[in-house]
Design an enzyme around this catalytic site. Structure first.
Site, PDB file in Angstrom:
ATOM      1  N   ASP A 101       0.833  -1.119   0.160  1.00  0.00           N
ATOM      2  CA  ASP A 101       0.051   0.095  -0.242  1.00  0.00           C
ATOM      3  C   ASP A 101       0.938   1.170  -0.003  1.00  0.00           C
ATOM      4  O   ASP A 101       1.966   1.283   0.493  1.00  0.00           O
ATOM      5  CB  ASP A 101      -0.807  -0.136   1.278  1.00  0.00           C
ATOM      6  N   GLY A 102       0.146   2.343  -0.556  1.00  0.00           N
ATOM      7  CA  GLY A 102       0.943   3.625  -0.430  1.00  0.00           C
ATOM      8  C   GLY A 102       1.478   4.161  -1.873  1.00  0.00           C
ATOM      9  O   GLY A 102       2.155   5.080  -1.901  1.00  0.00           O
ATOM     10  N   ASN A 103       1.346   3.506  -3.017  1.00  0.00           N
ATOM     11  CA  ASN A 103       1.580   3.884  -4.151  1.00  0.00           C
ATOM     12  C   ASN A 103       1.122   5.180  -4.595  1.00  0.00           C
ATOM     13  O   ASN A 103       1.957   5.978  -5.273  1.00  0.00           O
ATOM     14  CB  ASN A 103       1.451   2.806  -5.157  1.00  0.00           C
ATOM     15  N   GLY A 104      -0.089   5.371  -4.610  1.00  0.00           N
ATOM     16  CA  GLY A 104      -0.652   6.759  -4.814  1.00  0.00           C
ATOM     17  C   GLY A 104      -0.098   7.844  -4.198  1.00  0.00           C
ATOM     18  O   GLY A 104       0.106   8.561  -4.697  1.00  0.00           O
ATOM     19  N   ARG A 112      -0.838   9.102 -10.194  1.00  0.00           N
ATOM     20  CA  ARG A 112      -0.840   7.803  -9.248  1.00  0.00           C
ATOM     21  C   ARG A 112       0.072   6.415  -9.885  1.00  0.00           C
ATOM     22  O   ARG A 112       0.529   5.671  -9.257  1.00  0.00           O
ATOM     23  CB  ARG A 112      -2.272   7.666  -8.868  1.00  0.00           C
ATOM     24  N   HIS A 147       2.522   3.365  -9.035  1.00  0.00           N
ATOM     25  CA  HIS A 147       2.301   1.821  -9.308  1.00  0.00           C
ATOM     26  C   HIS A 147       3.627   1.144  -9.888  1.00  0.00           C
ATOM     27  O   HIS A 147       4.147   0.225  -9.640  1.00  0.00           O
ATOM     28  CB  HIS A 147       1.187   1.621 -10.085  1.00  0.00           C
ATOM     29  N   SER A 184      -7.573  -5.109  -5.215  1.00  0.00           N
ATOM     30  CA  SER A 184      -8.650  -6.079  -4.142  1.00  0.00           C
ATOM     31  C   SER A 184     -10.112  -5.982  -5.312  1.00  0.00           C
ATOM     32  O   SER A 184     -10.195  -5.004  -6.311  1.00  0.00           O
ATOM     33  CB  SER A 184      -8.774  -5.164  -3.071  1.00  0.00           C
ATOM     34  N   GLU A 196     -12.543  -4.441  -4.075  1.00  0.00           N
ATOM     35  CA  GLU A 196     -12.978  -2.927  -3.825  1.00  0.00           C
ATOM     36  C   GLU A 196     -12.013  -1.993  -4.927  1.00  0.00           C
ATOM     37  O   GLU A 196     -12.587  -0.796  -5.061  1.00  0.00           O
ATOM     38  CB  GLU A 196     -12.851  -2.762  -2.371  1.00  0.00           C
ATOM     39  N   ARG A 250     -11.794   2.714  -8.266  1.00  0.00           N
ATOM     40  CA  ARG A 250     -11.048   3.857  -8.583  1.00  0.00           C
ATOM     41  C   ARG A 250     -11.232   4.170 -10.181  1.00  0.00           C
ATOM     42  O   ARG A 250     -11.968   3.290 -10.927  1.00  0.00           O
ATOM     43  CB  ARG A 250      -9.515   3.339  -8.614  1.00  0.00           C
ATOM     44  N   LEU A 253      10.480 -20.832  -4.747  1.00  0.00           N
ATOM     45  CA  LEU A 253       9.881 -19.826  -4.235  1.00  0.00           C
ATOM     46  C   LEU A 253       8.389 -19.782  -4.968  1.00  0.00           C
ATOM     47  O   LEU A 253       8.181 -19.697  -6.192  1.00  0.00           O
ATOM     48  CB  LEU A 253      10.355 -18.371  -4.689  1.00  0.00           C
ATOM     49  N   GLU A 293       0.941 -13.335  12.109  1.00  0.00           N
ATOM     50  CA  GLU A 293       1.485 -12.098  12.785  1.00  0.00           C
ATOM     51  C   GLU A 293       1.236 -11.120  12.033  1.00  0.00           C
ATOM     52  O   GLU A 293       1.283 -11.324  10.668  1.00  0.00           O
ATOM     53  CB  GLU A 293       3.033 -12.475  13.164  1.00  0.00           C
TER      54      GLU A 293
HETATM   55  C1  IPE Z   1      -5.526  -2.763  -0.233  1.00  0.00           C
HETATM   56  O1  IPE Z   1      -5.036  -1.480  -0.230  1.00  0.00           O
HETATM   57  C2  IPE Z   1      -5.339  -3.530  -1.485  1.00  0.00           C
HETATM   58  C3  IPE Z   1      -4.172  -3.496  -1.995  1.00  0.00           C
HETATM   59  C4  IPE Z   1      -2.883  -3.104  -1.657  1.00  0.00           C
HETATM   60  C5  IPE Z   1      -4.214  -4.243  -3.430  1.00  0.00           C
HETATM   61  P1  IPE Z   1      -6.044  -0.446  -0.602  1.00  0.00           P
HETATM   62  O2  IPE Z   1      -5.663   1.068  -0.497  1.00  0.00           O
HETATM   63  O3  IPE Z   1      -7.223  -0.533  -1.568  1.00  0.00           O
HETATM   64  O4  IPE Z   1      -7.112  -0.408   0.881  1.00  0.00           O
HETATM   65  P2  IPE Z   1      -7.907   0.742   1.575  1.00  0.00           P
HETATM   66  O5  IPE Z   1      -8.831   1.395   0.717  1.00  0.00           O
HETATM   67  O6  IPE Z   1      -6.830   1.769   2.142  1.00  0.00           O
HETATM   68  O7  IPE Z   1      -8.511  -0.015   2.831  1.00  0.00           O
HETATM   69  C1  IPE Z   2      -1.587   0.281  -3.165  1.00  0.00           C
HETATM   70  O1  IPE Z   2      -1.313   1.665  -3.193  1.00  0.00           O
HETATM   71  C2  IPE Z   2      -1.608  -0.501  -4.701  1.00  0.00           C
HETATM   72  C3  IPE Z   2      -3.019  -0.764  -4.793  1.00  0.00           C
HETATM   73  C4  IPE Z   2      -4.036  -0.783  -4.104  1.00  0.00           C
HETATM   74  C5  IPE Z   2      -3.400  -1.141  -6.296  1.00  0.00           C
HETATM   75  P1  IPE Z   2      -2.462   2.843  -3.429  1.00  0.00           P
HETATM   76  O2  IPE Z   2      -2.807   2.856  -4.660  1.00  0.00           O
HETATM   77  O3  IPE Z   2      -3.626   2.140  -2.488  1.00  0.00           O
HETATM   78  O4  IPE Z   2      -1.839   3.786  -2.791  1.00  0.00           O
HETATM   79  P2  IPE Z   2      -2.694   4.937  -1.527  1.00  0.00           P
HETATM   80  O5  IPE Z   2      -3.077   4.028  -0.505  1.00  0.00           O
HETATM   81  O6  IPE Z   2      -3.538   5.407  -2.549  1.00  0.00           O
HETATM   82  O7  IPE Z   2      -1.336   5.930  -1.453  1.00  0.00           O
HETATM   83 MG    MG Z   3      -4.161   2.478  -0.809  1.00  0.00          MG
END
Ligand code: IPE
Ligand code: IPE
Ligand code: MG
Length: 241
Positions: A19-22, A32, A36, A64, A66, A70, A130, A206
């Site tokens: 998480d956190g690419n955006g 964004r 990625h 996901s 969900e 986007r 792996l 964990e």
């Molecule tokens: C979880 O991240 C899904 C992935 C890393 C693929 P999200 O960024 O979608 O989750 P929320 O919206 O913060 O819960």
């Molecule tokens: C995780 O990064 C990758 C995916 C969910 C596809 P995000 O795209 O959720 O990045 P943030 O959370 O918006 O920074």
């Molecule tokens: Mg995210």
């Protein structure tokens, strides 16, 4: 952390919510998708480093159920990044003994991407060093719902006894059937939630949450997390030894 390649296989299963690419891209004033793209490079590094870190199973949450909320541009960009990753990394994965699998409902994906998934799964099916599993259009609830439908259909057909359904049968009906349960689930970017990842399988996992954004997350970060993980005492509901 020491190179464990001389040691017997520990079968360690690490799952990562990348998480956190955006945010990483936005902080720099970039689209964004740039985040990625950088994130995909981190995946490549992590896959290469995992066996040396003693990891046998690496499961990555890429998209996901969900994430369809986007923009079309972002969704299509993520899908094309996955296709590119498979095509570019196929030969390296074969050389390095990586077996690639996908979990999630792939029926909603572009048929061309579905074919690529099938191709790389077959191409790497003989590898065992792996086990790399990528979760695409994956949601824990969706997976449990689909498994429930499978078991209900078997029960309706008289193939299984509804009164005697076991946890092992549920395991076998899940997308993760070939994998052991995760030992450790890491989430980057500072969010401390599960976001529908491996809900059934994580019963005794964990968790580690790190503020580092995924495009900044290196194998050295994971090595540190694993050092801490090694110190944890896992009791599975029993008592300390
Ligand atoms: C979880 O991240 C899904 C992935 C890393 C693929 P999200 O960024 O979608 O989750 P929320 O919206 O913060 O819960
Ligand atoms: C995780 O990064 C990758 C995916 C969910 C596809 P995000 O795209 O959720 O990045 P943030 O959370 O918006 O920074
Ligand atoms: Mg995210």
């Amino acid at each position: 952390m020491a190179d464990m390649s001389l040691w017997p296989d520990t079968g360690l299963h690490v799952a990562v919510i990348m998480d956190g690419n955006g945010r990483w891209a936005t902080q720099r004033g970039w689209p964004r998708l740039v985040g990625h793209r950088k994130g995909a490079e981190r995946v490549r590094e992590l896959v290469a480093a995992s066996p040396k870190l003693g990891i046998r199973y690496l499961t990555l949450y890429a998209f996901s159920t969900e994430n369809w909320k986007r923009s079309t541009e972002e969704v299509l960009g993520l899908m094309s990044l996955m296709g590119r990753y498979i095509r570019r990394e196929a030969s390296r994965m074969s050389d390095e003994g990586v077996r690639m699998r996908f979990i999630g409902d792939r029926s909603r994906l572009d048929p061309k991407l579905q074919r690529l998934f099938r191709w790389i799964e077959a191409q790497t099916a003989g590898n065992d060093r792996l086990h790399l599993t990528v979760a695409v259009n994956y949601g824990g609830r969706d997976e449990i719902m689909r498994a429930t439908r499978t078991l209900a259909a078997q029960a309706a057909a008289g193939e299984i006894d509804p009164e005697a359904i076991t946890a092992a049968q549920i395991d076998a009906a899940l997308d993760t059937a070939p994998l052991p349960d995760p030992d450790l689930i890491v989430r980057t970017s500072g969010e401390t939630r599960v976001s529908n990842f491996l809900l059934w399988q994580a019963a005794y996992a964990e968790y580690e949450f790190t503020p580092t954004l995924w495009p900044d997350f290196t194998p050295a970060h994971l090595a540190q997390i694993l050092d801490r993980f090694d110190l944890r005492e896992r009791r599975y509901g029993g008592v300390a030894l």
